[in-house]
Scaffold this motif. Structure first.
Motif, short mmCIF file in Angstrom:
data_model
loop_
_atom_site.label_atom_id
_atom_site.label_comp_id
_atom_site.label_asym_id
_atom_site.label_seq_id
_atom_site.Cartn_x
_atom_site.Cartn_y
_atom_site.Cartn_z
N TYR A 283 0.84 -1.21 0.00
CA TYR A 283 0.00 0.00 0.00
C TYR A 283 0.87 1.26 0.00
O TYR A 283 0.65 2.18 -0.78
N ASP A 284 1.86 1.25 0.87
CA ASP A 284 2.78 2.37 0.99
C ASP A 284 3.43 2.68 -0.36
O ASP A 284 3.57 3.84 -0.76
N GLY A 285 3.84 1.63 -1.10
CA GLY A 285 4.44 1.83 -2.41
C GLY A 285 3.41 2.24 -3.44
O GLY A 285 3.65 3.11 -4.27
N THR A 289 2.46 5.74 -6.74
CA THR A 289 2.55 5.54 -8.19
C THR A 289 1.59 6.45 -8.95
O THR A 289 0.61 6.95 -8.39
N GLY A 290 1.88 6.63 -10.23
CA GLY A 290 1.02 7.43 -11.08
C GLY A 290 -0.35 6.79 -11.25
O GLY A 290 -1.37 7.48 -11.37
N ALA A 291 -0.40 5.46 -11.24
CA ALA A 291 -1.67 4.77 -11.41
C ALA A 291 -2.64 5.14 -10.29
O ALA A 291 -3.84 5.33 -10.52
N TRP A 292 -2.13 5.26 -9.07
CA TRP A 292 -2.98 5.64 -7.95
C TRP A 292 -3.48 7.08 -8.14
O TRP A 292 -4.66 7.36 -7.93
N ALA A 293 -2.58 7.97 -8.58
CA ALA A 293 -3.00 9.35 -8.79
C ALA A 293 -4.13 9.41 -9.82
O ALA A 293 -5.12 10.12 -9.65
N THR A 447 4.02 -11.23 -6.38
CA THR A 447 5.29 -10.84 -6.99
C THR A 447 5.08 -9.84 -8.09
O THR A 447 5.78 -8.83 -8.16
N MET A 448 4.12 -10.14 -8.97
CA MET A 448 3.94 -9.26 -10.11
C MET A 448 3.47 -7.89 -9.65
O MET A 448 3.94 -6.87 -10.15
N ALA A 449 2.57 -7.87 -8.66
CA ALA A 449 2.11 -6.58 -8.13
C ALA A 449 3.28 -5.82 -7.49
O ALA A 449 3.46 -4.62 -7.74
N SER A 450 4.09 -6.52 -6.69
CA SER A 450 5.21 -5.85 -6.01
C SER A 450 6.22 -5.33 -7.01
O SER A 450 6.68 -4.20 -6.90
N LEU A 451 6.56 -6.16 -8.01
CA LEU A 451 7.56 -5.73 -8.99
C LEU A 451 7.04 -4.55 -9.79
O LEU A 451 7.79 -3.64 -10.14
N TRP A 452 5.74 -4.56 -10.07
CA TRP A 452 5.16 -3.45 -10.81
C TRP A 452 5.34 -2.15 -10.03
O TRP A 452 5.77 -1.13 -10.57
N ILE A 453 5.07 -2.21 -8.71
CA ILE A 453 5.20 -1.01 -7.89
C ILE A 453 6.67 -0.58 -7.80
O ILE A 453 7.00 0.60 -7.94
N VAL A 454 7.56 -1.57 -7.57
CA VAL A 454 8.98 -1.24 -7.43
C VAL A 454 9.53 -0.62 -8.72
O VAL A 454 10.39 0.25 -8.70
#
Lengths: 464, 114
Positions: A283-285, A289-293, A447-454
């Motif tokens: 959540y913190d990451g 991100t731009g997607a959240w904005a 993993t895919m969600a985390s890597l996307w954020i990172v």
């Protein structure tokens, strides 16, 4: 028996081969990670599309599950799980020292936060909490061992006070800790707590107040063992670490092997806490991100208060994470064809998620820990009037790749832990493999969600 | 000895590992660690009562977690072990195939997309 020992030999010989294959797949991922990190650079680099980068990360986890399932020797798996050495006791002096350091850090945080400089990088309060504690100390909790019970200044203060020793309500379980953890991360995201020393100090004092009140009512052990989110968070991270405090003193084990023991997961509330630990870092990451904005902008422009949008995203996200995990544990009942209750399966596989959370925490905080540690050291030399020019370490670019590798390493460890747990639960080895289908799918998704954020350029959360 | 029905005997067992860990999990909540659907057949372990959905799982559990098997049980264990090994071999071949597909699939993807 003969055949059995031959299989053990084959397994031993197969392991280096399996690791080599894994390294090959992982190196492909690292190339991708590099490309992801330098997308903005003007240098000519091979740019890998994000979808391929994410697919590679997911495939590495899936492939590592297939490779782990090639290890079918029960004795070998148990030996890896059970390996350990006694360590000498830290001793009374070390414990007193840890307590003194904790209390001193709290005192400096409060004094510097209330009376010191108000800029974040000059403030000892901000640096102690975010660099010294959240980055470096938490890092040490899963890389070395959890020393928080020895250091914890809140517990030291609360423990010095008398207690009413009212019985802690069992039905609450760990849910207050789940709520506390979510609340702390929510406050961290929506308030300028990382920049405003006064606000941060107010929160630290507020947390101290809640801890003291809880401990006075329910007793120090019940409060800090069950309801205090910070103690539980560090205890959970400490399960990943190679050094653990057992009944017989300090013990060294292989990293992550504390996660195959789920005796500390009492019920669904503790599963909920483990999922919360995984969720809050995501959540913190995510909110940076731009997607959240883009998602939040229409809502905020339509007049919904930003705080409510953030709260809703947190609750919905946590609900989704918990639902995904519980569904994956329930799926194990079908795929493994077992009569073990869904709750038992959810409890046994839950700790493996902590390896993922640790990898993700490292990816997020390693750069901060390295770059701002010298700043912290210099500011600590005179917390109320720090020197005009505080140093910061220039962190090389490849530290970002270490972060990506940490996310993957956390997932690989989680896959192995799930494998060892499944072998402990099921008498049929094929059943043990099948039981991991659901959990492996959930891990691929994480993993895919985390890597996307990172891989996104991080930024400050918008609208707040 | 009736080894097919759901016969739950008293547990003078030395269940360690798999059976033991599963029942340990229930101690905090006080609930039954097993949930057998009402219309399902369960193959219960004659020593510790743990229910299994398949006879093979029960036979393997007996061999792995209990000592002093009688001759029937030992023979059943050996058979189950053989069937398990065969299935594992099949799984290994499929998983090796999947790994090869994954590897070359990604090699192609990287060649085309990157």
């Amino acid at each position: 028996m003969d055949r059995h020992s031959r299989r053990a030999r084959v397994a031993r010989r197969a392991t280096p081969f399996a690791l080599a294959t894994l390294a090959l797949v992982a190196s492909a991922a690292r190339v991708a990670a590099h490309a992801g990190g330098v997308r903005g650079a003007t240098r000519e680099t091979v740019t890998v599309p994000t979808w391929l980068f994410l697919a590679t990360g997911g495939a590495v986890v899936g492939a590592s599950f297939l490779l782990a399932s090639a290890v079918t020797d029960r004795a070998y798996i148990r030996r890896i799980d059970g390996w350990g050495r006694e360590l000498p006791d830290a001793g009374r002096v070390a414990r007193l020292l840890a307590r003194a350091v904790g209390l001193a850090a709290l005192a400096i945080t409060v004094v510097a936060g209330l009376f010191g400089p108000t800029t974040a990088t000059d403030s000892a309060a901000v640096l102690i909490v975010w660099v010294g504690w959240w980055a470096v100390f938490v890092l040490s909790a899963y890389l070395l061992g959890n020393a928080w019970p020895a250091v914890d200044p809140f517990r030291a203060i609360a423990g010095a006070l008398p207690s009413l020793d009212r019985p802690y309500p069992d039905r609450l379980g760990s849910w207050p800790a789940v709520a506390g953890l979510l609340a702390l991360v929510y406050l961290e995201v929506v308030t300028p707590m990382a920049d405003d020393p006064r606000l941060l100090t107010a929160l630290v004092l507020g947390y101290l107040g809640v801890s003291v009140a809880g401990s006075v009512v329910f007793g120090v052990d019940d409060w800090f063992g069950r309801a205090d989110p910070v103690s539980k968070l560090l205890a959970a991270y400490g399960r990943v670490a190679p050094v653990a405090l057992t009944d017989d003193g300090l013990r060294l084990r292989l990293p992550g092997m504390g996660l195959t023991d789920a005796a500390w997961i009492g019920g669904r509330d503790d599963v909920g806490f483990v999922v919360a630990v995984v969720f809050v870092t995501t959540y913190d990451g995510f909110v940076g991100t731009g997607a959240w904005a883009d998602t939040a902008r229409p809502l905020v422009e339509a007049g919904v208060p930003a705080l409510a949008v953030y709260l809703a995203a947190m609750l919905v996200g946590y609900g989704l994470f918990l639902a995904l995990y519980l569904a994956s544990a329930r799926a194990a009942r079908r795929t493994a064809d077992t009569y073990l209750a869904p709750g038992v399966l959810a409890r046994r596989f839950a700790p493996s998620l902590l390896a993922i959370a640790a990898g993700y925490h490292l990816a997020h905080n390693l750069a901060t820990a390295l770059s701002l540690s010298p700043t912290l050291a210099v500011v600590l030399s005179s917390p109320l009037s720090p020197p005009a020019n505080v140093p910061a370490l220039l962190v090389p670019d490849w530290i970002g790749a270490v972060g990506i590798a940490a996310v993957l390493a956390g997932h690989l460890l989680a896959v192995w832990v799930a494998h060892a747990v499944a072998y402990d639960l099921f008498p049929d080895r094929l059943q043990a493999i099948r039981s991991q289908y659901g959990v492996t799918l959930a891990m691929v998704a994480y993993t895919m969600a985390s890597l996307w954020i990172v891989s996104r350029p991080g930024g400050a959360p918008p609208f707040v | 000895m009736n080894r097919d029905g759901p016969d739950v005997l008293d547990g003078d067992d030395d269940s360690r590992r798999a059976g033991a860990s599963a029942s340990n999990d229930a101690r905090d909540t006080g609930t039954d660690p097993y949930e057998v659907p009402p219309d399902a057949t369960a193959f219960a372990c004659p020593r510790c009562g743990r229910p299994f959905a398949r006879e093979r799982h029960r036979d393997l559990h007996l061999g792995a977690d209990h000592r002093d098997l009688d001759d029937d049980e030992r023979a059943a264990y050996e058979d189950a072990r053989e069937a398990e090994t065969d299935d594992l071999r099949r799984f290994r071949i499929v998983s090796l195939g999947t790994l090869v597909l994954l590897y070359f699939g990604f090699l192609l993807l990287y060649a085309v997309a990157a």
